[in-house]
Design an enzyme around this catalytic site. Structure first.
Site, PDB file in Angstrom:
ATOM      1  N   GLY A 273       5.802  57.009  31.448  1.00  0.00           N
ATOM      2  CA  GLY A 273       4.946  57.805  30.586  1.00  0.00           C
ATOM      3  C   GLY A 273       5.788  58.657  29.659  1.00  0.00           C
ATOM      4  CE1 TYR A 314       4.454  70.499  36.679  1.00  0.00           C
ATOM      5  CE2 TYR A 314       4.612  69.995  34.346  1.00  0.00           C
ATOM      6  CZ  TYR A 314       4.059  69.762  35.588  1.00  0.00           C
ATOM      7  OH  TYR A 314       3.120  68.778  35.717  1.00  0.00           O
ATOM      8  CB  CYS A 340      -6.233  87.322  28.636  1.00  0.00           C
ATOM      9  SG  CYS A 340      -6.886  87.720  27.020  1.00  0.00           S
TER      10      CYS A 340
HETATM   11  C1  LIG Z   1       2.750  59.931  36.463  1.00  0.00           C
HETATM   12  C2  LIG Z   1       3.047  58.564  36.951  1.00  0.00           C
HETATM   13  C3  LIG Z   1       3.939  57.739  36.271  1.00  0.00           C
HETATM   14  C4  LIG Z   1       4.671  58.167  35.028  1.00  0.00           C
HETATM   15  O1  LIG Z   1       5.561  59.207  35.204  1.00  0.00           O
HETATM   16  P1  LIG Z   1       6.527  59.639  33.985  1.00  0.00           P
HETATM   17  O2  LIG Z   1       7.384  60.692  34.572  1.00  0.00           O
HETATM   18  O3  LIG Z   1       5.647  60.161  32.907  1.00  0.00           O
HETATM   19  O4  LIG Z   1       7.282  58.448  33.563  1.00  0.00           O
HETATM   20  C5  LIG Z   1       4.144  56.467  36.760  1.00  0.00           C
HETATM   21  N1  LIG Z   1       3.525  56.015  37.874  1.00  0.00           N
HETATM   22  C6  LIG Z   1       2.659  56.788  38.556  1.00  0.00           C
HETATM   23  C7  LIG Z   1       1.993  56.241  39.759  1.00  0.00           C
HETATM   24  C8  LIG Z   1       2.391  58.077  38.133  1.00  0.00           C
HETATM   25  O5  LIG Z   1       1.537  58.840  38.824  1.00  0.00           O
END
Ligand SMILES: *Cc1c(COP(=O)(O)O)cnc(C)c1O
Length: 421
Positions: A273, A314, A340
């Protein structure tokens, strides 16, 4: 991101000030060319092994982003029924969709089975039993994966480390054989994959190597029990550069995994992602007010924790840069949002030129887990989203309208009328 002739920030040939003028602020902007570049870098690095690239929809679920990745040939890794609908609407073929997540409801599983998606990665023995029941009752077959918890530690923020034993994620290693037996007992289920996802923003290969070793052992066990899984799914998590991190290049990341993957005879499946979209996005915001407090210079901008939660959640670091270079002297600024909450900050102690009301700033590295995590806290409308491609731009989600936020809320649900006490 680049500076144009005037020294003003631009994305893909589009001046940020043009977007601020036309669409307003805060606005997320995504560079289609940058996303394509990341996808092709991954594809090139993975060429030595049979592979499938999935995009983890939760990082940025805008349909224009999904459509772009679907057209590039990526599959979709989803974690909810809502993401299933989005992925299908954006044009991902059903067979390219993988359903992950620790709490899939019967309703979501039923929808996934009915849509004939590529694989449902089960995260518990109980979930496998529910999938088997749904398939038997509806007379449909399903390919399932077993997402195990490989019990490896990844050095990242504890909220995004998911591969350690005792967490909610995945089937504990000791229950892998129980999971296989549930699949054996159902004529409707086929084991297609053994999977893991060890966390996010990972900057080292060791946890992947350790996890992959465990997956290979499990593939062996599954084969010994008569199953023929053809996919090893190592999940996502490849980190990006926010500040001074030295992220792995895809080729560096894959190098220590190659031989193991090849000798397994399986296809390597990844689900990235952040790597695909994180650096391709910014959040464009405008300074509302500035003040000095006990020697600190504070700039309050119109993007807050409801727009970009990562700093508050985070303690994540995002670069903040002025859109127009200013001749003023440099100083240190706390850049905060209007919400706020003291936790509503974008960054503290940032070296920047003099800022004043109306100035534009760009918050970098906001393409992943930015808009996707945004909310309406403080009754704030969620930001507009814009995609830039080759010198042109489109609004890919209009700014929410304030009146829509309370549209479905009755002020007097019991009809007490005025004056009742
Ligand atoms: C969130 C997630 C990803 C992607 O994680 P990234 O750090 O954004 O690459 C891949 N597989 C699963 C099952 C996830 O929950």
């Amino acid at each position: 991101m680049a500076s144009g002739d005037s020294g003003e920030l631009a994305m893909g040939g589009v001046a940020l000030s043009e977007i601020a003028g036309a669409v307003g602020t805060p606005t997320y902007m995504y560079d289609a060319r940058a996303i394509r570049g990341r996808h092709s870098a991954l594809a090139a690095a993975l060429r030595p092994v049979p592979h499938r690239i999935l995009y983890a929809v939760k990082a940025n679920a805008n349909l224009a982003v999904l459509g772009l990745l679907a057209r590039l040939g990526a599959g979709a890794d989803i974690v909810s029924g809502g993401e299933l609908l989005r992925a299908l609407a954006a044009g991902f073929p059903a067979e390219s969709i993988v359903f992950s997540g620790a709490g899939k409801t019967d309703e979501e599983l039923t929808a996934a089975v009915a849509a004939r998606i590529g694989c449902i990665n089960a995260e518990s023995v109980g979930e496998l039993r529910r999938i088997a029941l749904i398939c038997e009752l509806s007379g449909q077959d399903a390919t399932v994966g077993i997402r195990v918890n490989p019990d490896v530690a990844a050095a990242t923020h504890p909220y995004i480390a998911t591969g350690k034993g005792g967490l909610k994620f995945g089937v504990p290693l000791a229950q892998f054989n129980d999971a296989l037996r549930v699949i054996d007992a159902s004529s409707r289920l086929r084991l297609g994959a053994v999977a893991m996802h060890i966390g996010s923003q990972i900057l080292h290969t060791d946890p992947y190597v350790a996890g992959l070793r465990r997956l290979i052992d499990l593939i062996g066990e599954a084969r010994g029990a008569g199953h023929v899984p053809d996919l090893i799914d190592v999940g996502g998590g490849l980190g990006i550069r926010y500040r001074e991190e030295r992220p792995l290049e895809p080729a560096e990341w894959i190098a220590p995994l190659c031989d193991t993957v090849r000798s397994s005879g399986c296809t390597l499946q990844i689900a990235f992602g952040r790597y695909l979209v994180g650096s391709a996005g910014i959040l464009l915001a405008r300074v509302i007010d500035t003040k000095c407090a006990e020697g600190r210079r504070i700039a309050v901008i119109d993007a807050g924790m409801n727009d970009l939660l990562r700093p508050a959640l985070y303690q994540a670091w995002h670069a903040v840069v002025p859109v127009r270079p200013s001749p003023g002297e440099m100083g240190r600024w706390d850049v905060v949002g209007p919400v706020c909450e003291t936790g509503d900050f974008i960054g503290f102690d940032r070296e920047m030129p003099q800022l004043g009301p109306g100035d534009l700033v760009a918050i970098l590295g906001a393409g992943a887990y930015g808009f996707a995590m945004s909310s309406n806290y403080n009754s704030r409308a969620r930001a507009a989203e814009v995609m830039v491609d080759d010198g042109t731009w489109r609004v890919v989600r209009p700014r929410e309208r304030l009146a829509d936020l309370y549209r479905d809320e009755p002020a007097d649900p019991f009809g007490h009328g005025s004056g009742a006490s």
